[in-house]
Design a protein around this motif. Structure first.
Motif, short mmCIF file in Angstrom:
data_model
loop_
_atom_site.label_atom_id
_atom_site.label_comp_id
_atom_site.label_asym_id
_atom_site.label_seq_id
_atom_site.Cartn_x
_atom_site.Cartn_y
_atom_site.Cartn_z
N ALA A 125 -1.95 -14.97 46.15
CA ALA A 125 -0.56 -15.10 45.70
C ALA A 125 0.36 -15.03 46.91
O ALA A 125 0.19 -14.18 47.79
N PRO A 126 1.35 -15.93 47.00
CA PRO A 126 2.26 -15.88 48.14
C PRO A 126 3.08 -14.59 48.16
O PRO A 126 3.36 -14.04 49.22
N ARG A 127 3.47 -14.10 46.98
CA ARG A 127 4.21 -12.84 46.89
C ARG A 127 3.67 -12.08 45.68
O ARG A 127 3.52 -12.64 44.61
N LYS A 128 3.42 -10.80 45.87
CA LYS A 128 2.94 -9.99 44.77
C LYS A 128 3.53 -8.60 44.87
O LYS A 128 3.96 -8.15 45.94
N ASP A 129 3.57 -7.92 43.76
CA ASP A 129 4.09 -6.56 43.71
C ASP A 129 3.08 -5.73 42.93
O ASP A 129 3.02 -5.83 41.70
N PHE A 186 2.57 -11.01 39.98
CA PHE A 186 3.09 -12.07 40.84
C PHE A 186 4.59 -11.90 40.96
O PHE A 186 5.27 -11.58 39.99
N ARG A 187 5.12 -12.12 42.16
CA ARG A 187 6.58 -12.09 42.37
C ARG A 187 7.04 -13.55 42.39
O ARG A 187 6.53 -14.37 43.14
N VAL A 188 8.02 -13.86 41.54
CA VAL A 188 8.55 -15.22 41.45
C VAL A 188 10.07 -15.13 41.54
O VAL A 188 10.67 -14.11 41.26
N PRO A 189 10.72 -16.24 41.94
CA PRO A 189 12.19 -16.24 42.00
C PRO A 189 12.78 -16.06 40.60
O PRO A 189 12.18 -16.41 39.60
#
Length: 95
Positions: free
Chosen positions: A80-84, A88-91
């Motif tokens: 995943a490009p961004r995760k928390d 998944f972290r998405v805009p």
């Protein structure tokens, strides 16, 4: 069966095609050749031929749709490009 130049020009107009003089004559000859070939089918005896509904008698073999986890939660988040932590972290979509 034969097509004249006027019919070819009408077909070209409907098809949004443009031909120059040389290509127009070649296209007319090719079209007439195709139509003559198809016209040969009218001379075949098809009285004992059943209409074709499907091209093949094969049937699709479907497996039952059973839910299962093929990718673990950790493997799913690995690229995943961004995760928390676990998500998944998405805009933001809505404001």
């Amino acid at each position: 069966m034969s097509t004249d130049l006027n019919t070819l020009r009408q077909l070209a107009h409907l098809s949004r095609l443009e031909f120059n003089e040389g290509n127009e004559q070649k296209m007319l000859a090719d079209l007439n050749e195709i139509l003559n070939w198809v016209d040969q089918l009218n001379h075949l005896d098809t009285s004992n031929v059943e209409p074709l509904v499907h091209l093949s008698h094969e049937l699709n073999v479907m497996r039952p749709d059973e839910p299962r986890n093929t990718v673990s939660h950790a493997d799913g988040l690995k690229n995943a490009p961004r995760k928390d932590s676990d998500y998944f972290r998405v805009p933001k979509v809505l404001e």
